[in-house]
Enzyme design. Structure first.
Site, PDB file in Angstrom:
ATOM      1  N   HIS A  28       0.822  -1.214   0.000  1.00 51.76           N
ATOM      2  CA  HIS A  28       0.000   0.000   0.000  1.00 51.76           C
ATOM      3  C   HIS A  28       0.854   1.260   0.000  1.00 51.76           C
ATOM      4  CE1 HIS A  28       0.204   1.015   4.387  1.00 51.76           C
ATOM      5  NE2 HIS A  28       0.150  -0.283   4.608  1.00 51.76           N
TER       6      HIS A  28
ATOM      7  N   ASP B 213       6.080   1.486   6.443  1.00 54.72           N
ATOM      8  CA  ASP B 213       4.712   0.991   6.392  1.00 54.72           C
ATOM      9  C   ASP B 213       3.920   1.906   5.444  1.00 54.72           C
ATOM     10  OD1 ASP B 213       2.260  -0.158   6.847  1.00 54.72           O
ATOM     11  OD2 ASP B 213       2.064   0.557   8.910  1.00 54.72           O
TER      12      ASP B 213
ATOM     13  N   GLU C 195      -5.087   2.164   2.644  1.00 52.46           N
ATOM     14  CA  GLU C 195      -5.038   0.951   3.479  1.00 52.46           C
ATOM     15  C   GLU C 195      -5.183   1.291   4.950  1.00 52.46           C
ATOM     16  OE1 GLU C 195      -3.055  -2.291   5.889  1.00 52.46           O
ATOM     17  OE2 GLU C 195      -2.660  -0.136   5.793  1.00 52.46           O
ATOM     18  N   GLU C 196      -4.552   2.378   5.373  1.00 55.17           N
ATOM     19  CA  GLU C 196      -4.498   2.707   6.798  1.00 55.17           C
ATOM     20  C   GLU C 196      -5.848   3.150   7.369  1.00 55.17           C
ATOM     21  OE1 GLU C 196      -2.163   1.929   8.618  1.00 55.17           O
ATOM     22  OE2 GLU C 196      -0.274   2.001   7.520  1.00 55.17           O
TER      23      GLU C 196
ATOM     24  N   ASP D 272       3.448  -6.375   3.277  1.00 53.16           N
ATOM     25  CA  ASP D 272       3.285  -5.285   4.239  1.00 53.16           C
ATOM     26  C   ASP D 272       4.366  -5.377   5.309  1.00 53.16           C
ATOM     27  OD1 ASP D 272       2.069  -3.175   5.796  1.00 53.16           O
ATOM     28  OD2 ASP D 272       0.115  -3.753   5.023  1.00 53.16           O
TER      29      ASP D 272
ATOM     30  N   HIS E 102       4.042   3.080  12.822  1.00 51.44           N
ATOM     31  CA  HIS E 102       3.116   4.183  13.091  1.00 51.44           C
ATOM     32  C   HIS E 102       3.751   5.248  13.977  1.00 51.44           C
ATOM     33  CE1 HIS E 102      -0.892   2.228  11.724  1.00 51.44           C
ATOM     34  NE2 HIS E 102       0.130   1.775  11.003  1.00 51.44           N
TER      35      HIS E 102
END
Length: 361
Positions: A68, A182, A214-215, A237, A325
């Site tokens: 992604h 990510d 995606e997130e 991922d 994140h």
């Protein structure tokens, strides 16, 4: 330029690109530049997911591998009278990793530098100091003295706000540090797999995909899978490692540098049993190191891909990544290389007969 330099250049361009959910144009164009030479056709779905199609030597099964494009970030929601920006998180954030971090506000006039601020501890009560600062009490300081000045910089509600961090090769050159691993690392694996497959004869039609949003709910995976209608799919991922202080093997099993993770269960997907077994057999036959893991509290694009159309056998293959994140995350170069090796061998081993064997109930 040797391959090592080319790979690092690609990873830097992908991770430095700014692209939160709903605003993925920068990383999409970087991915397009790198993947286009290895595809017969490159196009987008109506949400903006990038799809690179490469026909095999025969009319074989359709294989989708997706990383992604988006990264977690923020969105400006309003500008107060003093020129401070209020914001909304876009994707999952833990407030304790946000304070005093530099950010970039993307405006129509160009990028504006900011920093996430809050009340200093000196004026907080002893009780307040013990508690995490609520995200709703944070703001972004862009150095403006008024709302008019902030708007003069080009800032408007709805503008994307992106974490700031430069791609860095660490003292141990196998360790790489960047924002947005990510999941730009997944996009890089897709690109590199397509690059190697260009020289290999196989019957499959391969779709290398950079999905959007995606997130915030695996949204681009749904639209891309509906457009492609794959027979087999892989979500590429990032995953949780268990090799840092305070994390036990009850939390996570994987170690950086010991191979890509094969995710057998997460909150959105149970790995398809037949495809999972094929992936593990392929890794073992080719002496590719791998790690089996679960992620009970997260999910990948496989969550929406595997329930598209009449069902798509899917497995998530992930790279153990420290500090997900946050503004800066860390991977091991060997895991990247071995993930590419694994994906190449998987696709070489697939044909219509093998797919039918995998799917049979």
């Amino acid at each position: 330029m040797n391959k090592l330099d080319e790979t690092l250049t690609m990873l830097k361009e992908l991770t430095d690109a700014k692209g939160i959910p709903g605003d993925e144009s920068e990383p999409r164009e970087v991915m397009r530049k790198y993947i286009e030479p290895y595809a017969d056709e490159v196009y987008c779905d109506n949400l903006g997911s990038l799809i690179a199609k490469k026909e095999g030597s025969k009319n074989g099964p359709c294989i989708m591998m997706a990383g992604h494009l988006d990264e977690v970030g923020f969105m400006v929601t309003r500008i107060d009278d003093k020129g401070f920006l209020r914001f909304q998180t876009v994707g999952g954030w833990w407030g304790q990793v946000m304070l005093a971090q530099r950010v970039t506000v993307k405006t129509k006039k160009g990028n504006v530098v900011g920093v996430i601020g809050s009340k200093p501890p000196h004026i907080l009560s002893p009780e307040a100091r013990k508690k995490p600062m609520p995200i709703k009490d944070m703001y972004i300081d862009i150095g403006a003295g008024s709302k008019d000045e902030a708007m003069g910089f080009g800032v408007r509600p709805g503008d994307s706000v992106i974490p700031y961090f430069d791609f860095t090769v660490m003292s141990n050159p196998k360790m790489l540090l960047a924002k947005a691993f990510d999941n730009r690392i997944g996009c890089a694996i897709v690109i590199d797999t397509m690059r190697q497959l260009k020289k290999i004869k196989h019957p499959n039609t391969v779709y290398g995909v950079g999905t959007v949003q995606e997130e915030v709910g695996l949204r681009g995976a749904k639209t891309a899978a509906n457009l492609i209608n794959p027979d087999i799919a892989f979500a590429i991922d990032t995953g949780i490692p268990g090799d840092t202080p305070g994390v036990t093997d009850r939390d996570a099993l994987s170690v950086l540098g010991e191979g890509p993770q094969i995710i057998i269960y997460d909150a959105r997907t149970i790995a398809h049993r037949g495809l999972r077994d094929f992936v593990l057999e392929t890794a073992e036959k080719n002496n590719i190191p791998y790690q089996i893991d679960t992620t009970a509290g997260g999910g990948t694009d496989a969550g929406n891909i595997h329930i598209s159309h009449d069902g798509v056998p899917a497995v998530s293959i992930t790279i153990a990544t420290r500090y997900l994140h946050t503004h800066a995350s860390m991977i091991h170069r060997d895991d990247y290389e071995n993930a590419v090796r694994l994906m190449v061998e998987i696709i070489k081993g697939l044909d219509q007969k093998q797919v039918e064997k995998i799917i049979q109930c």
